[in-house]
Structures are given as structure tokens and as C-alpha cells.
Design a protein around this motif. Sequence first.
Motif, PDB file in Angstrom:
ATOM      1  N   GLU A   1      -1.660   3.309  11.138  1.00  0.00           N
ATOM      2  CA  GLU A   1      -2.647   3.380  12.217  1.00  0.00           C
ATOM      3  C   GLU A   1      -3.924   2.627  11.846  1.00  0.00           C
ATOM      4  O   GLU A   1      -4.506   1.924  12.674  1.00  0.00           O
ATOM      5  N   ALA A   2      -4.354   2.734  10.591  1.00  0.00           N
ATOM      6  CA  ALA A   2      -5.564   2.032  10.150  1.00  0.00           C
ATOM      7  C   ALA A   2      -5.371   0.519  10.234  1.00  0.00           C
ATOM      8  O   ALA A   2      -6.287  -0.194  10.662  1.00  0.00           O
ATOM      9  N   LEU A   3      -4.205   0.023   9.843  1.00  0.00           N
ATOM     10  CA  LEU A   3      -3.961  -1.414   9.925  1.00  0.00           C
ATOM     11  C   LEU A   3      -3.920  -1.875  11.382  1.00  0.00           C
ATOM     12  O   LEU A   3      -4.442  -2.937  11.718  1.00  0.00           O
ATOM     13  N   GLU A   4      -3.330  -1.061  12.260  1.00  0.00           N
ATOM     14  CA  GLU A   4      -3.315  -1.403  13.689  1.00  0.00           C
ATOM     15  C   GLU A   4      -4.724  -1.496  14.245  1.00  0.00           C
ATOM     16  O   GLU A   4      -5.046  -2.410  14.982  1.00  0.00           O
ATOM     17  N   ARG A   5      -5.569  -0.526  13.890  1.00  0.00           N
ATOM     18  CA  ARG A   5      -6.957  -0.548  14.379  1.00  0.00           C
ATOM     19  C   ARG A   5      -7.713  -1.739  13.814  1.00  0.00           C
ATOM     20  O   ARG A   5      -8.516  -2.359  14.514  1.00  0.00           O
ATOM     21  N   MET A   6      -7.471  -2.058  12.548  1.00  0.00           N
ATOM     22  CA  MET A   6      -8.136  -3.196  11.934  1.00  0.00           C
ATOM     23  C   MET A   6      -7.739  -4.497  12.648  1.00  0.00           C
ATOM     24  O   MET A   6      -8.578  -5.345  12.923  1.00  0.00           O
ATOM     25  N   ARG A   7      -6.456  -4.625  12.986  1.00  0.00           N
ATOM     26  CA  ARG A   7      -6.005  -5.816  13.715  1.00  0.00           C
ATOM     27  C   ARG A   7      -6.615  -5.874  15.101  1.00  0.00           C
ATOM     28  O   ARG A   7      -6.936  -6.948  15.605  1.00  0.00           O
ATOM     29  N   ALA A   8      -6.790  -4.714  15.737  1.00  0.00           N
ATOM     30  CA  ALA A   8      -7.322  -4.684  17.098  1.00  0.00           C
ATOM     31  C   ALA A   8      -8.777  -5.131  17.161  1.00  0.00           C
ATOM     32  O   ALA A   8      -9.194  -5.753  18.139  1.00  0.00           O
ATOM     33  N   VAL A   9      -9.554  -4.829  16.142  1.00  0.00           N
ATOM     34  CA  VAL A   9     -10.974  -5.184  16.170  1.00  0.00           C
ATOM     35  C   VAL A   9     -11.275  -6.489  15.450  1.00  0.00           C
ATOM     36  O   VAL A   9     -12.395  -6.987  15.514  1.00  0.00           O
ATOM     37  N   ALA A  10     -10.296  -7.074  14.778  1.00  0.00           N
ATOM     38  CA  ALA A  10     -10.517  -8.324  14.047  1.00  0.00           C
ATOM     39  C   ALA A  10     -10.655  -9.487  15.020  1.00  0.00           C
ATOM     40  O   ALA A  10     -10.079  -9.491  16.108  1.00  0.00           O
ATOM     41  N   ALA A  11     -11.424 -10.470  14.608  1.00  0.00           N
ATOM     42  CA  ALA A  11     -11.586 -11.679  15.421  1.00  0.00           C
ATOM     43  C   ALA A  11     -10.270 -12.454  15.432  1.00  0.00           C
ATOM     44  O   ALA A  11      -9.518 -12.432  14.453  1.00  0.00           O
ATOM     45  N   PRO A  12      -9.981 -13.128  16.518  1.00  0.00           N
ATOM     46  CA  PRO A  12      -8.737 -13.912  16.556  1.00  0.00           C
ATOM     47  C   PRO A  12      -8.771 -15.055  15.547  1.00  0.00           C
ATOM     48  O   PRO A  12      -9.818 -15.632  15.291  1.00  0.00           O
ATOM     49  N   ARG A  13      -7.602 -15.368  14.991  1.00  0.00           N
ATOM     50  CA  ARG A  13      -7.509 -16.471  14.037  1.00  0.00           C
ATOM     51  C   ARG A  13      -7.484 -17.791  14.786  1.00  0.00           C
ATOM     52  O   ARG A  13      -6.977 -17.876  15.903  1.00  0.00           O
TER      53      ARG A  13
ATOM     54  N   ARG B   1       0.830  -1.212   0.000  1.00  0.00           N
ATOM     55  CA  ARG B   1       0.000   0.000   0.000  1.00  0.00           C
ATOM     56  C   ARG B   1       0.862   1.259   0.000  1.00  0.00           C
ATOM     57  O   ARG B   1       0.615   2.199  -0.756  1.00  0.00           O
ATOM     58  N   LEU B   2       1.865   1.282   0.878  1.00  0.00           N
ATOM     59  CA  LEU B   2       2.735   2.457   0.975  1.00  0.00           C
ATOM     60  C   LEU B   2       3.547   2.655  -0.300  1.00  0.00           C
ATOM     61  O   LEU B   2       3.752   3.789  -0.746  1.00  0.00           O
ATOM     62  N   THR B   3       3.995   1.570  -0.907  1.00  0.00           N
ATOM     63  CA  THR B   3       4.761   1.673  -2.148  1.00  0.00           C
ATOM     64  C   THR B   3       3.890   2.199  -3.282  1.00  0.00           C
ATOM     65  O   THR B   3       4.307   3.086  -4.031  1.00  0.00           O
ATOM     66  N   GLU B   4       2.685   1.681  -3.412  1.00  0.00           N
ATOM     67  CA  GLU B   4       1.775   2.165  -4.459  1.00  0.00           C
ATOM     68  C   GLU B   4       1.431   3.634  -4.266  1.00  0.00           C
ATOM     69  O   GLU B   4       1.419   4.409  -5.223  1.00  0.00           O
ATOM     70  N   MET B   5       1.174   4.021  -3.027  1.00  0.00           N
ATOM     71  CA  MET B   5       0.836   5.405  -2.726  1.00  0.00           C
ATOM     72  C   MET B   5       2.014   6.329  -3.069  1.00  0.00           C
ATOM     73  O   MET B   5       1.834   7.359  -3.719  1.00  0.00           O
TER      74      MET B   5
ATOM     75  N   SER C   1       2.180  11.825   6.285  1.00  0.00           N
ATOM     76  CA  SER C   1       0.853  11.769   6.913  1.00  0.00           C
ATOM     77  C   SER C   1       0.058  10.567   6.417  1.00  0.00           C
ATOM     78  O   SER C   1      -0.588   9.868   7.212  1.00  0.00           O
ATOM     79  N   LEU C   2       0.087  10.321   5.117  1.00  0.00           N
ATOM     80  CA  LEU C   2      -0.641   9.179   4.568  1.00  0.00           C
ATOM     81  C   LEU C   2      -0.057   7.857   5.059  1.00  0.00           C
ATOM     82  O   LEU C   2      -0.808   6.917   5.359  1.00  0.00           O
ATOM     83  N   ALA C   3       1.258   7.776   5.166  1.00  0.00           N
ATOM     84  CA  ALA C   3       1.890   6.551   5.655  1.00  0.00           C
ATOM     85  C   ALA C   3       1.504   6.301   7.116  1.00  0.00           C
ATOM     86  O   ALA C   3       1.155   5.177   7.489  1.00  0.00           O
ATOM     87  N   ARG C   4       1.551   7.338   7.925  1.00  0.00           N
ATOM     88  CA  ARG C   4       1.163   7.187   9.331  1.00  0.00           C
ATOM     89  C   ARG C   4      -0.317   6.785   9.448  1.00  0.00           C
ATOM     90  O   ARG C   4      -0.681   5.965  10.291  1.00  0.00           O
ATOM     91  N   PHE C   5      -1.157   7.351   8.579  1.00  0.00           N
ATOM     92  CA  PHE C   5      -2.576   6.990   8.574  1.00  0.00           C
ATOM     93  C   PHE C   5      -2.757   5.517   8.214  1.00  0.00           C
ATOM     94  O   PHE C   5      -3.532   4.799   8.868  1.00  0.00           O
TER      95      PHE C   5
END
Length: 135
Positions: free
Chosen positions: A107-119, A70-74, A100-104
Motif C-alpha cells: 500500500e505504501a508503494l502504491e501511494r508513493m507512485r500515486a503522488v510521484a511526479a510523472p517520469r 523489502r518483503l524478503t528482507e522483512m 500485515s507488514l507486507a500489505r502495508f
Amino acid sequence: MPRNRSLPPHLEIRRAGFFWRRRLPRSLRDRGEAVSDRPDKQSATRPKKVFLCFSLRSHVLRDAKILARRLTEMSDLVFAADAETTMAIAPEVQERLLESLARFEIEALERMRAVAAPRSREAAAQDQGRHGNPP
């Protein structure tokens, strides 16, 4: 140290986890400073290399690969627009925009991992096996 070819471009693994590191193109580098650690004329006129480097805050290869792509494409889009002179934004603003976009994204991936169901154990073992690590 040679780059690990099994990882996507710009993705590095360090003791602290995965990092995304990319050199800024010449158009975005700071041209005002000269490199003065060598006395010869050639190195004094050569601009220093400037990198964007972000901790992906992860030790999980799958998440790091997704985020690195994602960061490379951006960054590719921003660099291409700058090269084509279609983006009338100052280099300092472009660099801040990328940061700013990289930090966003991180942070978005961290939040997604935090709310995702455990594998499940099976899914985790399958992911490990896919990446060449024994379960």
C-alpha cells in the motif's frame, strides 16, 4: 515451471502482474493438519507447504524488484528471530504480522507512485533499456 533467474528471489511474474511468494519455515507451518491426498504413510505425516503470496499490484519491474527485496528482507528478519528463539511470539501471530507488514509495504508503494511526479519519456526509455527491453 523453473524460476526466472533474472528476478530477485520470491518474485514471480504472472498474467496479472508481479507477485511475491515465499514458503513459510517449518516452525510457522500449521502442524495440526496432515496431508491426505496420497494413501502412503510417508505423505500422511509430512506437513503441507504453506506460502505467503501477495500481488504487488504492479506491472513495472523496477517497482516490483524494490518491493520484493523489502518483503524478503522483512521476512528474513522475522524467520531468523524465530529460529534463534529470540522472538517469543506464537506462529499464528508471526504469520499475521508478516501479512500485515507486507500489505502495508504494498500500500505504501502504491501511494508513493500515486503522488510521484510523472517520469519523462527519456527516463522511461532509459529504464526500459536497462532492463533489456527495447524502447
